[in-house]
Design an enzyme around this catalytic site. Structure first.
Site, mmCIF file in Angstrom:
data_model
loop_
_atom_site.group_PDB
_atom_site.id
_atom_site.type_symbol
_atom_site.label_atom_id
_atom_site.label_comp_id
_atom_site.label_asym_id
_atom_site.label_seq_id
_atom_site.Cartn_x
_atom_site.Cartn_y
_atom_site.Cartn_z
ATOM 1 N NE ARG A 77 -3.761 -1.513 2.290
ATOM 2 C CZ ARG A 77 -4.564 -2.608 3.466
ATOM 3 N NH1 ARG A 77 -4.213 -1.783 4.557
ATOM 4 N NH2 ARG A 77 -4.679 -3.241 3.452
ATOM 5 N NE ARG A 122 -8.022 4.741 2.746
ATOM 6 C CZ ARG A 122 -8.418 4.253 3.391
ATOM 7 N NH1 ARG A 122 -9.416 4.991 3.859
ATOM 8 N NH2 ARG A 122 -8.251 2.752 3.928
ATOM 9 N NE ARG A 129 -10.474 6.841 -3.819
ATOM 10 C CZ ARG A 129 -11.185 6.921 -3.198
ATOM 11 N NH1 ARG A 129 -12.179 7.854 -4.161
ATOM 12 N NH2 ARG A 129 -12.358 6.468 -2.042
ATOM 13 C CG ASP A 138 -9.399 -3.955 -4.372
ATOM 14 O OD1 ASP A 138 -9.689 -4.503 -3.847
ATOM 15 O OD2 ASP A 138 -8.863 -2.815 -2.883
ATOM 16 C CE1 TYR A 192 -13.037 -7.600 2.087
ATOM 17 C CE2 TYR A 192 -11.053 -8.609 1.480
ATOM 18 C CZ TYR A 192 -11.355 -7.872 2.078
ATOM 19 O OH TYR A 192 -10.538 -7.641 2.537
#
Length: 384
Positions: free
Chosen positions: A45, A49, A58, A96, A177
């Site tokens: 990552r 963010r 974003r 992702d 998921y």
């Protein structure tokens, strides 16, 4: 950067001769078990963010729109490479793990402040009929071509500075998921499938593994120079369930990719499953095992080496990791000290420095700089 390529279709016919020459091959050499002048370093990552430049992108773009736009995916992949110029030894394509469930016909939303949500999860074995199937005209290259195009774009944008990594989610993690409908504290619904519907669970895992394996090969054809498989929820399984519902599919993916792309280094990250180190080393053909922060590197090294000797294998399996990501919330002196201790724990053997999991949204970007600088200094000193 080259002009954006349409977001669908087979992988570009990549002519390696047209790619810029690689200037820094430290990661690739270490992943192949070669001695290096210092440990290569990158972070899971590393585009995300915690970076203000990523948050700026974003503001006007939905998360999966960024993933599906080759130009935007290239831009955010390049952001940490530019910010930490000369300090990162690999880039990882911005995407992702949940693009595979999307490609298989499931809706996936990224909910701000919550994370991924799959509003129509698989509740019963009959729900497998809702998934598209490779045996019925489904094309991995067509459905996930936008990732391939982003990889090719990014290879050009990197201009040879560092190698580019591709990745995919592992079958058990993606199944979790798809059944839970998102993240979970207990994974009760997904684990219940393993016990109530084992045949259906294996069918789902098999189908995910087939897509993941072809997807990884396609990424190599598009320009990825190394690959990582994320079994992020491995630690939710006990040893027996891991051996039945995770390990065989990880082994299948690795064997499939190695057969078709024999020179490409493969990493597996089975978070929380350090009980399975021996199996991952001796029963799969992954080149690198990534460690989380819950195991001592010396213990991991000894266990992996014993397992390989017991199996009569002369393979060298490299370790990656494993600083606790929350240490980047500490003061600079603590980050430097603990990072140097991590490097010392891995010693002078081939090792890829990384965090034990990914960067977090609240991290100060300058703390990552401290981590990277310290890896350079401390690991070089160990090799002198």
């Amino acid at each position: 950067m080259p002009s954006e390529i349409p977001a669908a279709g087979a992988p570009p016919n990549l002519d390696v001769a047209t790619m810029p020459a690689l200037q820094n091959d430290l990661y690739l050499r270490a992943a192949r078990g070669e001695r290096t002048e210092r440990a290569p370093v990158w972070c899971m990552r590393q585009a995300g963010r915690y970076l203000p430049e990523f948050r700026a992108v974003r503001v006007e773009n939905d998360f999966f729109n960024v993933c599906r736009s080759p130009a935007l995916a290239t831009e955010v992949t390049m952001q940490p490479i530019r910010r930490y110029a000369g300090l990162l030894d690999a880039a990882i394509i911005f995407s992702d793990i949940l693009v595979i469930p999307q490609a298989m016909g499931m809706r996936v939303d990224m909910v701000p402040g919550t994370g991924p949500r799959l509003p129509e999860p698989l509740r019963e074995p009959a729900d497998l009929a809702r998934l598209v199937d490779q045996r019925k005209g489904f094309s991995v290259d067509r459905e996930l071509g936008y990732v391939y195009h982003a990889i090719t774009n990014t290879r050009h944008a990197l201009a040879g500075r560092v190698p580019l990594l591709g990745f995919a989610g592992a079958p058990w993690t993606l199944m979790a998921y798809m059944v839970e409908g998102g993240g979970s504290k207990t994974f009760a619904a997904a684990k219940a499938w393993l016990f109530r519907h084992p045949q259906a669970a294996h069918e789902l895992l098999r189908r995910i593994a087939a897509v993941a394996a072809d997807f990884l090969v396609g990424q190599v054809h598009a320009g990825a120079q190394a690959l990582q498989v994320f079994e992020s929820w491995a630690g939710e399984l006990g040893p027996r369930e891991f051996a039945e519902f995770s390990l065989p599919y990880l082994a299948h993916i690795a064997a499939h990719v190695k057969q078709r792309c024999p020179g490409v280094p493969l990493t597996v990250f089975a978070r929380g499953a350090h009980y399975a180190l021996e199996q991952l080393a001796a029963e799969t053909v992954f080149d690198v095992i990534s460690l989380d922060w819950t195991i001592a590197p010396a213990d991991a090294r000894a266990r992996v080496d014993r397992a390989l000797r017991a199996a009569g294998s002369d393979r060298r399996v490299v370790l990656q990791g494993n600083l606790d990501p929350t240490l980047l919330f500490a003061d600079e002196a603590t980050v430097r000290r603990r990072t140097a201790e991590m490097c010392a724990a891995f010693g002078a053997a081939p090792h890829i420095a990384n965090l034990g999991h990914g960067m977090m949204p609240g991290h100060d970007p300058e703390r990552l700089r401290v981590f990277l600088e310290t890896v350079h200094q401390a690991s070089r000193a160990l090799r002198q």
